[in-house]
Design an enzyme around this catalytic site. Structure first.
Site, short mmCIF file in Angstrom:
data_model
loop_
_atom_site.label_atom_id
_atom_site.label_comp_id
_atom_site.label_asym_id
_atom_site.label_seq_id
_atom_site.Cartn_x
_atom_site.Cartn_y
_atom_site.Cartn_z
N LYS A 166 -46.17 16.83 6.37
CA LYS A 166 -47.12 16.68 7.46
C LYS A 166 -46.83 15.42 8.24
O LYS A 166 -46.62 14.39 7.62
CB LYS A 166 -48.51 16.59 6.81
CG LYS A 166 -49.62 16.30 7.75
CD LYS A 166 -50.90 16.17 6.99
CE LYS A 166 -51.97 15.77 7.97
NZ LYS A 166 -53.19 15.43 7.30
N TYR B 277 -54.07 25.13 13.37
CA TYR B 277 -55.32 25.47 14.08
C TYR B 277 -55.12 26.74 14.91
O TYR B 277 -56.09 27.30 15.42
CB TYR B 277 -55.76 24.29 14.95
CG TYR B 277 -55.96 23.04 14.10
CD1 TYR B 277 -57.12 22.87 13.34
CD2 TYR B 277 -54.97 22.06 14.00
CE1 TYR B 277 -57.28 21.76 12.53
CE2 TYR B 277 -55.13 20.95 13.20
CZ TYR B 277 -56.28 20.81 12.46
OH TYR B 277 -56.44 19.72 11.63
N CYS C 19 -61.66 9.67 3.58
CA CYS C 19 -61.75 9.00 4.88
C CYS C 19 -62.88 9.52 5.77
O CYS C 19 -63.44 8.78 6.56
CB CYS C 19 -60.41 9.05 5.61
SG CYS C 19 -59.83 10.71 5.95
N LYS D 3 -46.68 12.85 3.48
CA LYS D 3 -47.59 12.70 4.61
C LYS D 3 -47.28 11.37 5.30
O LYS D 3 -47.40 10.31 4.70
CB LYS D 3 -49.04 12.72 4.12
CG LYS D 3 -50.03 12.49 5.24
CD LYS D 3 -51.45 12.70 4.77
CE LYS D 3 -52.43 12.38 5.88
NZ LYS D 3 -53.81 12.58 5.45
N CYS E 243 -60.18 14.07 0.06
CA CYS E 243 -59.93 12.73 0.60
C CYS E 243 -61.27 12.06 0.82
O CYS E 243 -62.32 12.71 0.77
CB CYS E 243 -59.14 12.80 1.90
SG CYS E 243 -58.42 11.19 2.36
N GLU F 44 -41.19 11.05 -3.11
CA GLU F 44 -42.62 11.39 -3.16
C GLU F 44 -42.82 12.81 -3.69
O GLU F 44 -43.69 13.07 -4.52
CB GLU F 44 -43.23 11.30 -1.75
CG GLU F 44 -43.69 9.92 -1.33
CD GLU F 44 -45.00 9.51 -1.99
OE1 GLU F 44 -45.53 10.25 -2.84
OE2 GLU F 44 -45.49 8.43 -1.67
C1 PBG Z 1 -57.38 12.98 5.81
C2 PBG Z 1 -56.58 13.88 6.66
C3 PBG Z 1 -56.06 13.65 7.94
C4 PBG Z 1 -55.49 14.85 8.34
C5 PBG Z 1 -55.63 15.75 7.30
N1 PBG Z 1 -56.29 15.12 6.26
C6 PBG Z 1 -56.14 12.49 8.83
C7 PBG Z 1 -55.55 11.22 8.45
O1 PBG Z 1 -54.85 11.07 7.45
O2 PBG Z 1 -55.83 10.28 9.19
C8 PBG Z 1 -54.85 15.12 9.67
C9 PBG Z 1 -54.87 16.53 10.12
C10 PBG Z 1 -54.59 16.73 11.55
O3 PBG Z 1 -54.27 15.79 12.32
O4 PBG Z 1 -54.69 17.89 11.98
N2 PBG Z 1 -56.73 12.04 5.08
#
Ligand code: PBG
Length: 323
Positions: free
Chosen positions: A247, A312, A121, A194, A119, A232
């Protein structure tokens, strides 16, 4: 009283309960998410995720080894850059924190399955998961960058890549890019379903990846939708995904259950940062029994139909189960 069937008969003793138990958690169900920081001897605790820290590659090896020692087979790596820019250029750098961590982990712990999050971000100055065109995320331009990121992870030795950006067509784009470079045996675990969830808050502290403006609702899914989740997932299967993921996990057990019956690919579910933080915070206040609630939530995710759980708690839960 004459009751023909008394369900309590089989609940009287732990031995009986064990015999008729339908769902079992095992250490090999878990994938352990870790945050790779640049440098060495770096350990930065994440305040909103007690027990989670950003670690430099040397310390990641110790943490992954501890998890491996209690039976957790795999880690999922997120990276932190030294510098963020508009295009998240460090994400595909062979010198990036993730790429270095992958190389060291594969060298020191060859049996560990190293999965990388793909990703942008965490790498972009604006905090969005793709390239901006004005204030919008440009889908197709982003695919090219994500492909470069995935290839850089595979070149570093990643065993699997996991795109989490939610651009349309990214599984197909990654598959093609990986195949072109000779990585046709590197599987893709797709964050197929997601949601645009508020449960990602603590993760964004850990990855410093909050969007600088707006939100992620133009690319992540509306929490109200389940038919769209099936669509999806179907698209990702067509594009070549090897494992599907839902997720977050606990607030979306219905989605997990539905995907488990509709698809024949292995199914993963991500117990995200907010789910973890809620349990940790309530336990710290003495309001919940941390171990019991942790195991119950993980069991519920598995019972709903997940084969694999990203959590986690992976090391902590596996240590208990192995005993
Ligand atoms: C990145 C990503 C995110 C998470 C996993 N990959 C955050 C988001 O999409 O803002 C979240 C994982 C978590 O909250 O434990 N795109």
């Amino acid at each position: 009283m004459e009751l023909l069937f008394r369900p309590r008969r089989l609940r009287r003793r732990e031995a009986l309960r064990r015999m008729v138990r339908e769902t079992h958690l095992r250490p090999e169900d878990f994938i352990y998410p870790l945050f790779a920081a640049p440098g060495s001897r770096v350990r930065q605790e994440v305040e909103s995720m007690p027990g989670v820290a950003r670690l430099s590659a040397d310390l990641l090896v110790d943490e992954a080894k501890a998890a491996l020692d209690v039976g957790v087979p795999a880690v999922l790596l997120f990276g932190l850059p030294t510098r963020k820019d508009d295009t998240g250029s460090e994400a595909a750098s062979p010198k990036g924190a993730v790429q270095q961590a992958v190389r060291l982990l594969k060298k020191k712990l060859p049996e560990l399955v190293v999965i990388t999050d793909v990703c942008l971000c965490g790498y972009t100055s604006h905090g969005h998961c793709g390239l901006l065109s004005g204030r919008e995320v440009d889908n197709d331009a982003t695919l090219e960058l994500l492909s470069q990121v995935a290839v850089s992870h595979a070149e570093a030795g990643a065993d699997m890549v996991a795109p989490s950006d939610m651009m349309d067509g990214r599984v197909g784009a990654l598959r093609e890019a990986l195949d072109e470079r000779g990585f046709e045996m590197v599987p893709i675990m797709s964050y197929a379903v997601k949601y645009a969830s508020s449960f990602y808050g603590p993760f964004r502290d850990a990855a410093e990846s909050s969007p600088a403006f707006g939100d992620r609702r133009s690319y992540q899914m509306d929490p109200a939708n389940i038919r769209e989740a099936l669509r999806e997932a179907a698209l990702d299967v067509e594009e070549g995904a090897d494992i599907l993921m839902v997720k977050p996990a606990l607030p979306y057990l219905d989605v997990i259950a539905q995907l488990a019956v509709e698809f024949d690919l292995p199914l993963a579910a991500y117990q995200v940062s907010g789910e973890y933080a809620m349990i940790k915070a309530a336990a710290a206040n003495g309001w919940l029994d941390e171990t019991a609630v942790m195991l119950e939530s993980l069991l519920s995710i598995k019972r709903a139909g997940a084969d694999l759980i990203l959590t986690y708690f992976a090391k902590q839960a596996a240590a208990l189960l192995g005993r």
